[in-house]
Design a protein around this motif. Sequence first.
Motif, short mmCIF file in Angstrom:
data_model
loop_
_atom_site.label_atom_id
_atom_site.label_comp_id
_atom_site.label_asym_id
_atom_site.label_seq_id
_atom_site.Cartn_x
_atom_site.Cartn_y
_atom_site.Cartn_z
N LEU A 1 -34.17 8.10 49.52
CA LEU A 1 -35.27 7.74 48.63
C LEU A 1 -36.56 8.42 49.05
O LEU A 1 -37.35 8.86 48.21
CB LEU A 1 -35.45 6.22 48.62
N LEU A 2 -36.76 8.53 50.35
CA LEU A 2 -37.98 9.18 50.85
C LEU A 2 -37.95 10.67 50.58
O LEU A 2 -38.98 11.28 50.26
CB LEU A 2 -38.12 8.92 52.36
N GLU A 3 -36.77 11.27 50.69
CA GLU A 3 -36.64 12.71 50.41
C GLU A 3 -36.84 13.00 48.93
O GLU A 3 -37.53 13.96 48.56
CB GLU A 3 -35.27 13.21 50.88
N ILE A 4 -36.24 12.17 48.07
CA ILE A 4 -36.36 12.40 46.63
C ILE A 4 -37.80 12.19 46.18
O ILE A 4 -38.28 12.87 45.26
CB ILE A 4 -35.40 11.48 45.86
N SER A 5 -38.49 11.27 46.83
CA SER A 5 -39.90 11.02 46.46
C SER A 5 -40.73 12.29 46.62
O SER A 5 -41.67 12.53 45.86
CB SER A 5 -40.48 9.89 47.30
N LYS A 6 -40.37 13.13 47.60
CA LYS A 6 -41.10 14.38 47.81
C LYS A 6 -40.96 15.32 46.62
O LYS A 6 -41.88 16.07 46.30
CB LYS A 6 -40.61 15.07 49.09
N SER A 7 -39.80 15.26 45.95
CA SER A 7 -39.59 16.11 44.77
C SER A 7 -40.54 15.72 43.64
O SER A 7 -41.05 16.58 42.91
CB SER A 7 -38.14 16.00 44.29
N PHE B 1 -46.72 11.42 40.74
CA PHE B 1 -47.16 10.93 42.05
C PHE B 1 -46.87 9.44 42.20
O PHE B 1 -46.43 8.98 43.26
CB PHE B 1 -48.66 11.18 42.24
N ILE B 2 -47.11 8.68 41.14
CA ILE B 2 -46.85 7.23 41.19
C ILE B 2 -45.35 6.97 41.35
O ILE B 2 -44.95 6.08 42.10
CB ILE B 2 -47.39 6.53 39.92
N TYR B 3 -44.52 7.76 40.67
CA TYR B 3 -43.08 7.55 40.79
C TYR B 3 -42.60 7.88 42.20
O TYR B 3 -41.73 7.21 42.76
CB TYR B 3 -42.30 8.38 39.77
N GLY B 4 -43.19 8.92 42.81
CA GLY B 4 -42.87 9.22 44.19
C GLY B 4 -43.25 8.06 45.10
O GLY B 4 -42.49 7.69 46.01
N ALA B 5 -44.41 7.46 44.86
CA ALA B 5 -44.83 6.29 45.65
C ALA B 5 -43.90 5.11 45.42
O ALA B 5 -43.60 4.34 46.35
CB ALA B 5 -46.26 5.91 45.28
N PHE B 6 -43.41 4.96 44.18
CA PHE B 6 -42.44 3.91 43.88
C PHE B 6 -41.17 4.06 44.73
O PHE B 6 -40.67 3.08 45.31
CB PHE B 6 -42.08 3.93 42.39
N LEU B 7 -40.65 5.27 44.84
CA LEU B 7 -39.43 5.48 45.62
C LEU B 7 -39.69 5.20 47.10
O LEU B 7 -38.81 4.68 47.81
CB LEU B 7 -38.92 6.90 45.42
N LEU C 1 -43.40 24.75 33.11
CA LEU C 1 -42.63 23.64 32.58
C LEU C 1 -41.13 23.81 32.82
O LEU C 1 -40.42 22.83 33.06
CB LEU C 1 -42.92 23.44 31.09
N LEU C 2 -40.66 25.04 32.77
CA LEU C 2 -39.24 25.28 33.06
C LEU C 2 -38.92 24.91 34.51
O LEU C 2 -37.88 24.31 34.80
CB LEU C 2 -38.88 26.75 32.80
N GLU C 3 -39.83 25.26 35.42
CA GLU C 3 -39.63 24.91 36.84
C GLU C 3 -39.67 23.39 37.03
O GLU C 3 -38.86 22.82 37.78
CB GLU C 3 -40.70 25.58 37.69
N ILE C 4 -40.62 22.73 36.34
CA ILE C 4 -40.72 21.27 36.44
C ILE C 4 -39.45 20.61 35.92
O ILE C 4 -38.94 19.66 36.51
CB ILE C 4 -41.94 20.78 35.65
N SER C 5 -38.94 21.12 34.81
CA SER C 5 -37.73 20.55 34.22
C SER C 5 -36.57 20.58 35.20
O SER C 5 -35.86 19.59 35.39
CB SER C 5 -37.36 21.32 32.94
N GLU C 6 -36.37 21.71 35.85
CA GLU C 6 -35.26 21.84 36.81
C GLU C 6 -35.48 20.95 38.03
O GLU C 6 -34.53 20.34 38.55
CB GLU C 6 -35.12 23.30 37.24
N LEU C 7 -36.72 20.86 38.48
CA LEU C 7 -37.03 20.05 39.66
C LEU C 7 -36.77 18.56 39.38
O LEU C 7 -36.13 17.86 40.18
CB LEU C 7 -38.48 20.26 40.07
N GLU C 8 -37.24 18.08 38.23
CA GLU C 8 -37.04 16.67 37.90
C GLU C 8 -35.57 16.38 37.58
O GLU C 8 -35.06 15.30 37.89
CB GLU C 8 -37.96 16.27 36.74
#
Length: 348
Positions: free
Chosen positions: A285-291, A267-273, A327-334
Amino acid sequence: MINLKTFPYMPNTFEHLQAAHCENGVTTNLLRNVGVSKMTEPLAFGIGSGLFFIYIPLMKINGGPAIAYRTMPGLIFKRTAQSLGIDVVRKTFRSTIKAQEFLDACIKAGQPVGCQVGVYFLSYFPKEYRFHFNAHNLIVYGKEGDNYLVSDPVMETTNILSTYELERVRFAKGALAPKGQIYFPKPNHEPVSDDKIRKAIVTGVKRNIRDMLHIPGPIAGVSGIKYTGNKIKNWRDKLGIEKAGLYLAQLVRMQEEIGTGGGGFRFIYGAFLQQAHAFHNDDQLLEISKSFTQSGDLWRSAAIQAAGIYKGRITSQADFNVMGDYLLEISELEKKAFKELTKIKWQK
């Protein structure tokens, strides 16, 4: 030896600011104290390339495997300050007496300092949050008699530790022993312009891309998240339900109780972007923050699943599979999000 007499005297006007995570908060507060007024917790975390993941099965902490959702303690402060052209002071000590003497000299000079401490003996922490973890960070900004004035960013208000209490946590034993570590930014630096922050953002993002996508081996970055997910699916048969539950409890403890852990850091990294967008006008940057917000939600869902297994409410192999699949889903998303960041056309 650092000569504090060469530092300009600064009247103690330190302002306590609460933060979600200790090192982010210490970094933000110390930099704002030396004039970096635009520093925020998300900017400190992103410029410091704080987002990370590593699973080290051979290293045990509190009986479970070592799992971290952020970079090594100390690097967020170091990277953020240096990216902004600010020199830092960092010292460890063998002698408790010399550690206290140096701390007192800093306070006398009006210099608030960051300290790495163990949380087990932090008297103002709720008892349920006190366990053997030595990478907590706080600020000491003053002294009254035998008591030190403490700004712990994860607490709502400032606190007090006696000389004995502070020494005890500064010299806690065990993994990541702090050894009286003390650190702070040198105050006599050039003003930090928007241009410096803009360039520091780029440096921080590119370094985080490297750490999450390109570290060799299976245990770090997005590869480490995938590796851990696959391992979890085998824990029930390999370790037994009780030990597997303890391992999952360790994952949750490191995720949700040590600072902001897996979900909160995303969440903090999304706020950073989102805040980076003010310095680099690219709507991607705003779109990637949603990921990263979505990833944070998934980490929180994984924590709930892990807690259910640990408490014995859900213990079938299918339940472990669900946990691993999170965790597999998180890995692909990140992985996808960081690859999208490589396509950003950064402003010069």
